[in-house]
Design an enzyme around this catalytic site. Structure first.
Site, PDB file in Angstrom:
ATOM      1  N   ASN A  10      16.687  23.401   5.421  1.00 44.19           N
ATOM      2  CA  ASN A  10      15.312  23.927   5.894  1.00 44.19           C
ATOM      3  C   ASN A  10      14.999  25.117   4.753  1.00 44.19           C
ATOM      4  O   ASN A  10      15.676  26.019   4.332  1.00 44.19           O
ATOM      5  CB  ASN A  10      15.569  24.819   7.118  1.00 44.19           C
ATOM      6  CG  ASN A  10      14.259  25.475   7.618  1.00 44.19           C
ATOM      7  OD1 ASN A  10      13.603  25.872   6.736  1.00 44.19           O
ATOM      8  ND2 ASN A  10      13.919  25.158   8.740  1.00 44.19           N
ATOM      9  N   ARG A  21       4.722  38.117  -1.765  1.00 46.48           N
ATOM     10  CA  ARG A  21       3.961  38.698  -2.877  1.00 46.48           C
ATOM     11  C   ARG A  21       2.675  38.034  -3.141  1.00 46.48           C
ATOM     12  O   ARG A  21       1.920  38.613  -3.939  1.00 46.48           O
ATOM     13  CB  ARG A  21       4.692  38.443  -4.218  1.00 46.48           C
ATOM     14  CG  ARG A  21       5.666  39.643  -4.565  1.00 46.48           C
ATOM     15  CD  ARG A  21       4.719  40.893  -4.946  1.00 46.48           C
ATOM     16  NE  ARG A  21       5.642  42.000  -4.979  1.00 46.48           N
ATOM     17  CZ  ARG A  21       6.253  42.423  -5.950  1.00 46.48           C
ATOM     18  NH1 ARG A  21       6.239  41.980  -7.157  1.00 46.48           N
ATOM     19  NH2 ARG A  21       6.718  43.637  -5.846  1.00 46.48           N
ATOM     20  N   HIS A  46       8.966  23.788   8.413  1.00 45.13           N
ATOM     21  CA  HIS A  46       8.287  24.170   9.625  1.00 45.13           C
ATOM     22  C   HIS A  46       6.969  24.468   9.357  1.00 45.13           C
ATOM     23  O   HIS A  46       6.787  25.660   8.784  1.00 45.13           O
ATOM     24  CB  HIS A  46       9.059  25.145  10.445  1.00 45.13           C
ATOM     25  CG  HIS A  46       8.401  25.407  11.928  1.00 45.13           C
ATOM     26  ND1 HIS A  46       9.139  26.296  12.740  1.00 45.13           N
ATOM     27  CD2 HIS A  46       7.490  25.116  12.346  1.00 45.13           C
ATOM     28  CE1 HIS A  46       8.245  26.399  13.810  1.00 45.13           C
ATOM     29  NE2 HIS A  46       7.435  25.591  13.726  1.00 45.13           N
ATOM     30  N   ARG A  48       4.172  26.266  10.493  1.00 40.23           N
ATOM     31  CA  ARG A  48       3.888  27.097  11.824  1.00 40.23           C
ATOM     32  C   ARG A  48       2.334  27.290  12.020  1.00 40.23           C
ATOM     33  O   ARG A  48       1.741  27.058  10.996  1.00 40.23           O
ATOM     34  CB  ARG A  48       4.506  28.382  11.706  1.00 40.23           C
ATOM     35  CG  ARG A  48       5.980  28.446  11.829  1.00 40.23           C
ATOM     36  CD  ARG A  48       6.548  29.820  11.944  1.00 40.23           C
ATOM     37  NE  ARG A  48       6.359  30.325  13.241  1.00 40.23           N
ATOM     38  CZ  ARG A  48       7.409  30.527  14.154  1.00 40.23           C
ATOM     39  NH1 ARG A  48       8.438  30.064  13.749  1.00 40.23           N
ATOM     40  NH2 ARG A  48       7.103  30.916  15.310  1.00 40.23           N
ATOM     41  N   ARG A  52       3.196  31.283   8.278  1.00 33.36           N
ATOM     42  CA  ARG A  52       3.521  32.429   7.868  1.00 33.36           C
ATOM     43  C   ARG A  52       4.468  32.083   6.703  1.00 33.36           C
ATOM     44  O   ARG A  52       4.950  33.057   5.868  1.00 33.36           O
ATOM     45  CB  ARG A  52       4.304  33.171   8.782  1.00 33.36           C
ATOM     46  CG  ARG A  52       5.556  32.469   9.427  1.00 33.36           C
ATOM     47  CD  ARG A  52       6.220  33.353  10.265  1.00 33.36           C
ATOM     48  NE  ARG A  52       5.731  33.513  11.614  1.00 33.36           N
ATOM     49  CZ  ARG A  52       6.371  33.844  12.807  1.00 33.36           C
ATOM     50  NH1 ARG A  52       7.488  34.006  12.770  1.00 33.36           N
ATOM     51  NH2 ARG A  52       5.490  34.105  13.781  1.00 33.36           N
ATOM     52  N   GLU A  73       8.887  20.033  11.176  1.00 32.41           N
ATOM     53  CA  GLU A  73       9.129  20.731  12.410  1.00 32.41           C
ATOM     54  C   GLU A  73       7.527  21.209  12.756  1.00 32.41           C
ATOM     55  O   GLU A  73       6.956  21.859  11.748  1.00 32.41           O
ATOM     56  CB  GLU A  73       9.888  22.036  12.263  1.00 32.41           C
ATOM     57  CG  GLU A  73      11.360  21.636  12.506  1.00 32.41           C
ATOM     58  CD  GLU A  73      12.018  23.050  12.288  1.00 32.41           C
ATOM     59  OE1 GLU A  73      11.613  24.133  12.704  1.00 32.41           O
ATOM     60  OE2 GLU A  73      13.152  22.865  11.833  1.00 32.41           O
ATOM     61  N   THR A 103      11.447  34.036  14.784  1.00 32.93           N
ATOM     62  CA  THR A 103      11.904  32.582  14.692  1.00 32.93           C
ATOM     63  C   THR A 103      11.927  31.984  15.860  1.00 32.93           C
ATOM     64  O   THR A 103      11.394  32.370  16.932  1.00 32.93           O
ATOM     65  CB  THR A 103      13.423  32.710  13.949  1.00 32.93           C
ATOM     66  OG1 THR A 103      13.660  31.380  13.712  1.00 32.93           O
ATOM     67  CG2 THR A 103      14.285  33.331  14.984  1.00 32.93           C
ATOM     68  N   THR A 104      12.186  30.731  15.831  1.00 32.95           N
ATOM     69  CA  THR A 104      12.068  29.681  17.167  1.00 32.95           C
ATOM     70  C   THR A 104      13.209  30.263  18.000  1.00 32.95           C
ATOM     71  O   THR A 104      14.459  30.201  18.162  1.00 32.95           O
ATOM     72  CB  THR A 104      12.322  28.180  17.009  1.00 32.95           C
ATOM     73  OG1 THR A 104      11.482  27.871  15.699  1.00 32.95           O
ATOM     74  CG2 THR A 104      11.909  27.415  17.895  1.00 32.95           C
ATOM     75  N   GLU A 154      17.658  17.874  19.059  1.00 37.64           N
ATOM     76  CA  GLU A 154      18.460  18.717  18.302  1.00 37.64           C
ATOM     77  C   GLU A 154      18.513  19.896  19.058  1.00 37.64           C
ATOM     78  O   GLU A 154      17.651  20.548  19.860  1.00 37.64           O
ATOM     79  CB  GLU A 154      17.488  19.239  17.109  1.00 37.64           C
ATOM     80  CG  GLU A 154      17.951  20.278  16.079  1.00 37.64           C
ATOM     81  CD  GLU A 154      17.578  20.519  14.818  1.00 37.64           C
ATOM     82  OE1 GLU A 154      16.818  19.979  14.340  1.00 37.64           O
ATOM     83  OE2 GLU A 154      17.509  21.717  14.459  1.00 37.64           O
ATOM     84  N   HIS A 197      20.074  25.983  14.235  1.00 36.59           N
ATOM     85  CA  HIS A 197      19.620  27.467  14.268  1.00 36.59           C
ATOM     86  C   HIS A 197      20.531  28.412  14.355  1.00 36.59           C
ATOM     87  O   HIS A 197      21.483  28.387  14.960  1.00 36.59           O
ATOM     88  CB  HIS A 197      18.646  27.587  15.581  1.00 36.59           C
ATOM     89  CG  HIS A 197      17.923  28.801  15.522  1.00 36.59           C
ATOM     90  ND1 HIS A 197      16.551  28.544  15.062  1.00 36.59           N
ATOM     91  CD2 HIS A 197      17.899  29.892  15.764  1.00 36.59           C
ATOM     92  CE1 HIS A 197      15.902  29.534  15.106  1.00 36.59           C
ATOM     93  NE2 HIS A 197      16.836  30.514  15.517  1.00 36.59           N
ATOM     94  N   HIS A 220      17.904  29.441   7.070  1.00 37.48           N
ATOM     95  CA  HIS A 220      17.960  30.976   6.767  1.00 37.48           C
ATOM     96  C   HIS A 220      19.334  31.304   5.979  1.00 37.48           C
ATOM     97  O   HIS A 220      19.194  32.081   5.107  1.00 37.48           O
ATOM     98  CB  HIS A 220      17.827  31.855   7.934  1.00 37.48           C
ATOM     99  CG  HIS A 220      17.733  33.518   7.792  1.00 37.48           C
ATOM    100  ND1 HIS A 220      18.705  34.175   7.928  1.00 37.48           N
ATOM    101  CD2 HIS A 220      16.608  34.024   7.374  1.00 37.48           C
ATOM    102  CE1 HIS A 220      18.312  35.446   7.511  1.00 37.48           C
ATOM    103  NE2 HIS A 220      17.140  35.228   7.177  1.00 37.48           N
TER     104      HIS A 220
END
Ligand code: PXP
Length: 251
Positions: A10, A21, A46, A48, A52, A73, A103-104, A154, A197, A220
């Site tokens: 991801n 920035r 993802h 969103r 973001r 996603e 986060t989710t 998932e 996750h 992440h």
């Protein structure tokens, strides 16, 4: 012989850094291509509702450029359905989304929304796009996912990963038992089982060892680790631990 487990990378948080920035750097498309070169089996991103991190342009560019499967996603909204149908990814993964969350935070409540979700996923099934639902390790949700015709679930590993990170061994073991039984139940219903996750080098091993789980989606931690080692080595190390966990489970 346990099937080799796929690693979906991801790349959302490359876009998070870029957006801190403004401008073009670092480029999530470059990260997706680097992940592909480093042996990722798929790219997850993802889009969103609040954009973001990943933007519409990122998603379109990634879909166009990569040769490995794209896992798109998204929340189950009309806007996302229309974008995803145009993007034609390999799979869509429906996740719950709340603007105030970082986060989710939990899985979808498929059981409470089954009529709507069954209608919502129909155009994806018609288009040949695989449909994945991000849910907690809960048999009621898993049964609902199978009932509405999802291809994949998932499993949300966040609670397990938090317990590992915080050194709560008994909680981690309890959560792992829930994930293990959920994976077996879902596989028995004919669902393809993925997990993701919060996974790190420290928490991935027992999840990688679950034979029914054929794909992990990890973001992440890999992107954070890439700051220190580079993206290729971070992906290779995750791959090595996953392969080792599966091989050890066979021994
Ligand atoms: N899978 C799903 C469905 C997710 O929503 C996320 C987070 O965006 C991930 C996997 C990856 O989680 P992490 O970034 O914590 O590895």
């Amino acid at each position: 012989m346990t099937q080799r487990q796929r690693l979906g990378v991801n790349i959302d948080h490359v876009a998070t850094v870029r957006n801190a920035r403004g401008g073009d750097n670092p480029d999530p498309l470059r990260a997706a291509l680097a992940a592909q070169d480093a042996g990722a089996d798929g790219i997850t991103a993802h889009l969103r509702e609040d954009r973001r991190h990943i933007t519409d342009a990122d998603m379109a560019a990634i879909a166009e450029a990569i040769s490995i499967p794209l896992n798109f996603e998204m929340a189950a909204t009309e806007e996302m359905q229309s974008i995803a149908l145009k993007t034609k990814p390999h799979a869509v993964c429906l996740v719950p989304e709340r603007r105030e969350e970082r986060t989710t935070e939990g899985g979808l409540n498929v059981a409470n929304d089954d009529n709507h979700l069954a209608l919502y996923i129909a155009p994806f099934k018609d288009a040949g796009t695989r449909v994945s639902l991000f849910i907690g390790p809960d048999d009621v949700q898993i049964a609902a996912a199978a009932r509405i015709g999802a291809d994949i679930i998932e499993l949300h590993c966040g609670t397990y990963c938090d317990a590992v990170a915080e050194g709560r061994a008994a909680d981690a073991a309890q959560e792992l038992a829930r994930l293990t039984s959920a994976a077996t139940y879902a596989h028995g219903l004919g669902l393809e089982v993925h997990a993701g996750h919060g996974l790190t080098y420290d928490s991935v091993r027992p999840i990688a060892a679950l034979p029914e789980v054929i794909e992990l989606n990890i973001g992440h931690f890999i992107i954070g680790e890439a700051i220190f080692t580079g993206l290729g080595p971070a992906i290779s190390e995750m791959r090595r631990i996953m392969d080792d966990a599966r091989a050890s489970d066979q021994a």
